[in-house]
Enzyme design. Structure first.
Site, PDB file in Angstrom:
ATOM      1  CB  ILE A 156       0.343 128.187  15.171  1.00 15.98           C
ATOM      2  CG1 ILE A 156      -0.495 126.988  13.428  1.00 15.98           C
ATOM      3  CG2 ILE A 156       1.605 129.201  15.022  1.00 15.98           C
ATOM      4  CD1 ILE A 156       0.864 126.629  12.851  1.00 15.98           C
ATOM      5  CD  GLN A 280      25.796  90.295  30.633  1.00 16.54           C
ATOM      6  OE1 GLN A 280      25.732  89.362  30.137  1.00 16.54           O
ATOM      7  NE2 GLN A 280      27.603  91.070  30.875  1.00 16.54           N
ATOM      8  CD  GLN A 337       9.583  96.933  29.738  1.00 11.95           C
ATOM      9  OE1 GLN A 337       8.769  97.451  29.524  1.00 11.95           O
ATOM     10  NE2 GLN A 337      10.036  95.707  30.576  1.00 11.95           N
ATOM     11  CG  HIS A 339      12.387 104.215  35.985  1.00 13.04           C
ATOM     12  ND1 HIS A 339      12.968 104.662  34.912  1.00 13.04           N
ATOM     13  CD2 HIS A 339      12.088 105.043  36.824  1.00 13.04           C
ATOM     14  CE1 HIS A 339      13.931 105.641  35.767  1.00 13.04           C
ATOM     15  NE2 HIS A 339      13.284 105.915  37.051  1.00 13.04           N
ATOM     16  CD  GLU A 364      11.051 122.758  12.247  1.00 11.63           C
ATOM     17  OE1 GLU A 364      11.847 123.686  11.879  1.00 11.63           O
ATOM     18  OE2 GLU A 364      10.131 123.841  12.758  1.00 11.63           O
ATOM     19  CD  GLU A 368       7.690 108.437   9.195  1.00 14.79           C
ATOM     20  OE1 GLU A 368       7.578 109.532   9.657  1.00 14.79           O
ATOM     21  OE2 GLU A 368       7.262 107.190  10.262  1.00 14.79           O
TER      22      GLU A 368
HETATM   23  C1  LIG Z   1       2.917 120.372  19.082  1.00 13.82           C
HETATM   24  C2  LIG Z   1       3.580 120.503  17.808  1.00 13.82           C
HETATM   25  C3  LIG Z   1       4.140 121.026  17.483  1.00 13.82           C
HETATM   26  C4  LIG Z   1       3.966 122.063  16.596  1.00 13.82           C
HETATM   27  N1  LIG Z   1       3.957 122.869  15.875  1.00 13.82           N
HETATM   28  C5  LIG Z   1       4.400 123.723  14.564  1.00 13.82           C
HETATM   29  C6  LIG Z   1       4.263 125.218  14.688  1.00 13.82           C
HETATM   30  O1  LIG Z   1       4.919 125.704  15.651  1.00 13.82           O
HETATM   31  N2  LIG Z   1       4.585 125.058  13.396  1.00 13.82           N
HETATM   32  C7  LIG Z   1       3.818 124.752  12.390  1.00 13.82           C
HETATM   33  O2  LIG Z   1       3.887 125.209  10.664  1.00 13.82           O
HETATM   34  N3  LIG Z   1       4.275 124.090  12.229  1.00 13.82           N
HETATM   35  C8  LIG Z   1       3.696 122.902  13.820  1.00 13.82           C
HETATM   36  N4  LIG Z   1       3.859 121.676  13.742  1.00 13.82           N
HETATM   37  C9  LIG Z   1       3.226 120.952  12.913  1.00 13.82           C
HETATM   38  C10 LIG Z   1       3.938 119.440  11.778  1.00 13.82           C
HETATM   39  O3  LIG Z   1       5.196 119.835  11.643  1.00 13.82           O
HETATM   40  C11 LIG Z   1       3.492 118.409  11.735  1.00 13.82           C
HETATM   41  O4  LIG Z   1       2.566 118.374  12.561  1.00 13.82           O
HETATM   42  C12 LIG Z   1       3.976 117.533  10.805  1.00 13.82           C
HETATM   43  O5  LIG Z   1       4.864 118.349  10.000  1.00 13.82           O
HETATM   44  C13 LIG Z   1       3.478 116.369   9.808  1.00 13.82           C
HETATM   45  O6  LIG Z   1       1.981 117.043   9.234  1.00 13.82           O
HETATM   46  P1  LIG Z   1       1.150 116.370   9.213  1.00 13.82           P
HETATM   47  O7  LIG Z   1       0.711 116.588  10.902  1.00 13.82           O
HETATM   48  O8  LIG Z   1      -0.255 117.103   8.663  1.00 13.82           O
HETATM   49  O9  LIG Z   1       1.446 114.612   9.496  1.00 13.82           O
HETATM   50  P2  LIG Z   1       1.204 113.908   7.597  1.00 13.82           P
HETATM   51  O10 LIG Z   1       2.018 114.996   7.062  1.00 13.82           O
HETATM   52  O11 LIG Z   1      -0.685 113.925   7.444  1.00 13.82           O
HETATM   53  O12 LIG Z   1       2.125 112.851   7.904  1.00 13.82           O
HETATM   54  C14 LIG Z   1       1.398 112.056   8.796  1.00 13.82           C
HETATM   55  C15 LIG Z   1       1.888 110.615   8.465  1.00 13.82           C
HETATM   56  O13 LIG Z   1       2.972 110.334   7.311  1.00 13.82           O
HETATM   57  C16 LIG Z   1       4.084 109.982   6.979  1.00 13.82           C
HETATM   58  N5  LIG Z   1       3.956 110.858   5.494  1.00 13.82           N
HETATM   59  C17 LIG Z   1       3.750 111.671   5.020  1.00 13.82           C
HETATM   60  N6  LIG Z   1       3.816 112.009   3.834  1.00 13.82           N
HETATM   61  C18 LIG Z   1       4.965 110.838   3.121  1.00 13.82           C
HETATM   62  C19 LIG Z   1       5.061 110.232   1.954  1.00 13.82           C
HETATM   63  N7  LIG Z   1       5.084 110.654   1.079  1.00 13.82           N
HETATM   64  N8  LIG Z   1       6.104 109.007   2.256  1.00 13.82           N
HETATM   65  C20 LIG Z   1       5.719 108.118   3.304  1.00 13.82           C
HETATM   66  N9  LIG Z   1       5.573 108.810   4.671  1.00 13.82           N
HETATM   67  C21 LIG Z   1       4.765 110.039   4.643  1.00 13.82           C
HETATM   68  C22 LIG Z   1       3.752 111.144   7.574  1.00 13.82           C
HETATM   69  O14 LIG Z   1       5.840 111.173   7.925  1.00 13.82           O
HETATM   70  C23 LIG Z   1       3.294 111.155   8.630  1.00 13.82           C
HETATM   71  O15 LIG Z   1       4.357 109.570  10.136  1.00 13.82           O
HETATM   72  C24 LIG Z   1       3.892 120.958  14.984  1.00 13.82           C
HETATM   73  C25 LIG Z   1       3.206 119.590  15.491  1.00 13.82           C
HETATM   74  C26 LIG Z   1       2.499 119.765  16.880  1.00 13.82           C
HETATM   75  C27 LIG Z   1       2.596 117.942  17.699  1.00 13.82           C
END
Ligand SMILES: Cc1cc2nc3c(=O)[nH]c(=O)nc-3n(C[C@H](O)[C@H](O)[C@H](O)COP(=O)(O)OP(=O)(O)OC[C@H]3O[C@@H](n4cnc5c(N)ncnc54)[C@H](O)[C@@H]3O)c2cc1C
Lengths: 380, 259
Positions: A156, A280, A337, A339, A364, A368
């Site tokens: 969060i 290039q 790369q 650099h 956000e 995927e």
């Molecule tokens: C620095 C940071 C700040 C953040 N700030 C906030 C915040 O302020 N408020 C908040 O609520 N959240 C916040 N987040 C959370 C962020 O939104 C989530 O990390 C993100 O939505 C992914 O969820 P997860 O980490 O649980 O990954 P997962 O949902 O576990 O996903 C893991 C991987 O699986 C893939 N995946 C999942 N489902 C599928 C599917 N159906 N098909 C194919 N691929 C899939 C995903 O794309 C990802 O690559 C933050 C995250 C970070 C790292």
């Protein structure tokens, strides 16, 4: 069709760039290394009207649109993404309060955000519910005029610095529709049972505070529900549409930073008797970064303009976010790369750009998830 | 207190590799970003501070093309009350022409104080302010690094060589060419930008000022612009810290800096 900024938009871009160059450059490396930030920078930004530019003038905003917010995001990110996030996110989620909140909630919470006196955050993600937001399990149970909240949230932004969070919690577990079970509830962070712990060791945007949060019988008045009870999922999606495009704009800003750093470096660095810029293979990378950046920027402008026209195109927003995330990562990679070994060192800014870029693909909505949205809409 | 500030939009050239254009009369400017001349930024800030302290009216004036109005919008956003652009048409004015045109415009506006920058970042003539003052018969001072106004008088400090300042009292009206560092210029705010966007910028045509033909002739003819020849490489000093310090001091003295 007119591809020029208005004079006012040009002035905003210039003012934002000047502020970021004046306030971020000197501190960016230290805040990245120490995982810290100085809130007086955010306060100064608030005094200048950079916070909540999209909020109504009645609540201290500038009454401008998502487009102008994207201009700010690009300009700030082009100087330093971590400090940009720390500066601009104190109003993250205020869109929901403005759109769905009661007048009383708006007057109570929004003016202190735009003035920089309060910080908010947006708690959606849970340890076991990230991409699959609808499975979020933190609960808010009604007891008289109060809600009792239990559960945990993770990642969060502003978790340990916020004065209040809007939280995505289950209020209607028995509703047959899985998108009608949650509500958005404001939780002040000084309430008993609220706990936030800063997560350390992030790859990038290290100036930004990210925390894990637990609610242990946290009591809030029922009047803290924002919008209709059970409408939380729709409200979260509303926020995503506005914020995803701003995140895409961050990707454009990062690509611009990658381009600026690369141009400077390849003109100076000599190899085989000529500056790198003479080769290039290097020139193509420079041209590619520019092209990708500009393509992303055009998608951002298009999608943001439509939002401000009241015609949100959620497919375009998702496509722009997916493209700009991958684009930023690719541009940062090409820049590093070019650099060579120097880019691998912390004292070179391109290293930070490279580390920062990845977040655009994650928060956000991951790349995927954005692609799933685009494909669903095309195949429907 | 009526204050007029002359400002200029100039290309931002820090960290830019300048390239000459084909005419060898100028550098290529297509890729350059334009910003307020650094000295003018301090001048407009100083004017707004005086206004905020003692009340008054600040007018920003520039000689330029329509695109240069951004520098005036910036001044309005910072707090100027009024802005005038003098359309330069096809003129490519040197410092004496700029001074002739600006003084003709400024003459028609009530003024107690006129501020310019010490110099402009593009051509670095450093004489426009003094030339305007001479044309208007105004008392003037250049390289002003402190300015206090009270009871129709200005207490000023002028930066001299070798880190010395000269303090003087000047009876207004007067013109001051402002040095960087005199204040800390404010950032432009979104509120300021919004206010400025609602203000109209007055446009005056330089050719309609009734200036005699000779005033619109350059007194400086540029023959050719060229890059300075590359100089020899660095001198590497050897020795321990003490002897290095001695050598550095000797070199600084030889180069004419009094320590
Ligand atoms: C620095 C940071 C700040 C953040 N700030 C906030 C915040 O302020 N408020 C908040 O609520 N959240 C916040 N987040 C959370 C962020 O939104 C989530 O990390 C993100 O939505 C992914 O969820 P997860 O980490 O649980 O990954 P997962 O949902 O576990 O996903 C893991 C991987 O699986 C893939 N995946 C999942 N489902 C599928 C599917 N159906 N098909 C194919 N691929 C899939 C995903 O794309 C990802 O690559 C933050 C995250 C970070 C790292």
């Amino acid at each position: 069709m007119d591809f020029e900024f208005t004079k006012e938009q040009k002035d905003i871009a210039k003012a934002a760039r000047e502020f970021a160059l004046g306030e971020f450059v000197e501190k960016a490396e230290e805040f990245d290394r120490e995982e810290s930030f100085d809130d007086s920078i955010m306060k100064r930004a608030a005094e200048l009207g950079f916070l909540g530019i999209f909020l109504d003038e009645r609540y201290g905003g500038a009454g401008l649109g998502v487009f102008e917010q994207c201009i700010l995001q690009e300009e700030f990110a082009a100087v330093d993404l971590g400090m940009s996030v720390a500066t601009l996110t104190p109003v993250f989620g205020s869109e929901i309060i403005q759109k769905f909140g009661t007048e009383e909630q708006k007057l109570r919470y929004l003016p202190s955000l735009t003035s920089g006196d309060a910080i908010m955050g947006c708690a959606l993600t849970e340890p076991d519910a990230g991409s699959d937001l609808a499975s979020a399990a933190a609960t808010a149970v009604r007891e008289g005029d109060e809600l009792v909240i239990n559960g945990s949230k993770i990642f969060i932004t502003n978790g340990t610095r916020a004065d209040f969070l809007i939280c995505f919690v289950v209020t209607d577990p028995d509703n047959p529709g899985k998108h009608r079970r949650h509500s958005i509830v404001i939780v002040e962070t000084d309430r008993p049972g609220f706990e936030a712990n800063k997560l350390r060791g992030k790859l990038g945007i290290r100036a930004s505070d990210t925390a894990e949060i637990s609610f242990n019988n946290v009591r809030v008045p029922r009047s803290n529900i924002v919008g209709e009870q059970g409408n939380g999922f729709a409200e979260a999606m509303y926020l995503f549409n506005l914020n995803r495009i701003a995140i895409a704009a961050q990707g454009v800003g990062l690509a611009r930073a990658a381009l600026e750093e690369s141009i400077k470096h390849v003109k100076k660095r000599m190899a085989f008797g000529a500056p790198l810029a003479a080769y290039q293979a290097i020139q193509f990378k420079i041209a590619d970064i520019f092209t990708l950046m500009q393509a992303g920027r055009n998608m951002v402008y298009d999608a943001a303009w439509r939002i401000d026209q009241g015609r949100i195109d959620h497919r375009l927003v998702a496509a722009a976010k997916a493209f700009c995330g991958q684009m930023a990562v690719k541009c940062a990679d090409m820049a590093l790369q070019m650099h060579g070994g120097y880019g691998y060192l912390a004292e070179y800014r391109v290293q930070r750009i490279y580390r920062d870029a990845k977040i655009i693909e994650i928060y956000e909505g991951t790349t995927e998830i954005e692609k799933i949205i685009v494909a669903k809409s095309l195949l429907a | 207190m009526n204050i007029i500030v002359c400002v200029k939009n100039v290309p931002f050239t820090q960290e830019v590799d300048l390239v000459l254009d084909a005419s060898k009369q100028d550098v290529k400017k297509d890729n350059l970003v334009y910003v307020i001349n650094e000295w003018d930024n301090y001048a407009i800030e100083e004017a707004i501070r005086i206004k905020e302290e003692t009340g008054g009216h600040v007018t920003a004036v520039t000689l330029g093309k329509e695109a240069d109005e951004e520098v005036l919008r910036r001044c309005l956003a910072m707090g100027a009350d009024e802005a005038i652009r003098v359309e330069r048409g096809d003129l490519n004015p040197d410092a004496s022409m700029i001074a002739a045109i600006l003084s003709a415009v400024v003459k028609t506006i009530p003024h107690d104080i006129i501020l310019t920058g010490v110099q402009s970042d593009d051509l670095n003539n450093g004489i426009t302010g003094s030339l305007i003052a001479e044309r208007l018969g105004l008392v003037h001072a250049a390289v002003v690094n402190s300015l206090k106004i009270s009871e129709g008088k200005a207490q000023i400090s002028i930066e001299l060589e070798g880190g010395q300042d000269e303090m003087s009292q000047v009876t207004l009206p007067a013109l001051f060419a402002i040095q960087t560092g005199i204040n800390e210029p404010r950032y432009v705010s979104i509120m300021g930008i919004r206010k400025a966007s609602k203000k109209e910028i007055k446009v005056i045509d330089a050719s309609g000022l009734g200036l005699p033909g000779e005033d619109l002739q350059p007194s400086l003819i540029m023959e050719e612009m060229f890059m300075p020849p590359e100089t020899e490489g660095a001198e590497m000093l050897q020795g321990d810290a003490g002897s290095l310090a001695d050598q550095i001091i000797r070199i600084i003295r030889e180069k004419g800096v009094s320590l």
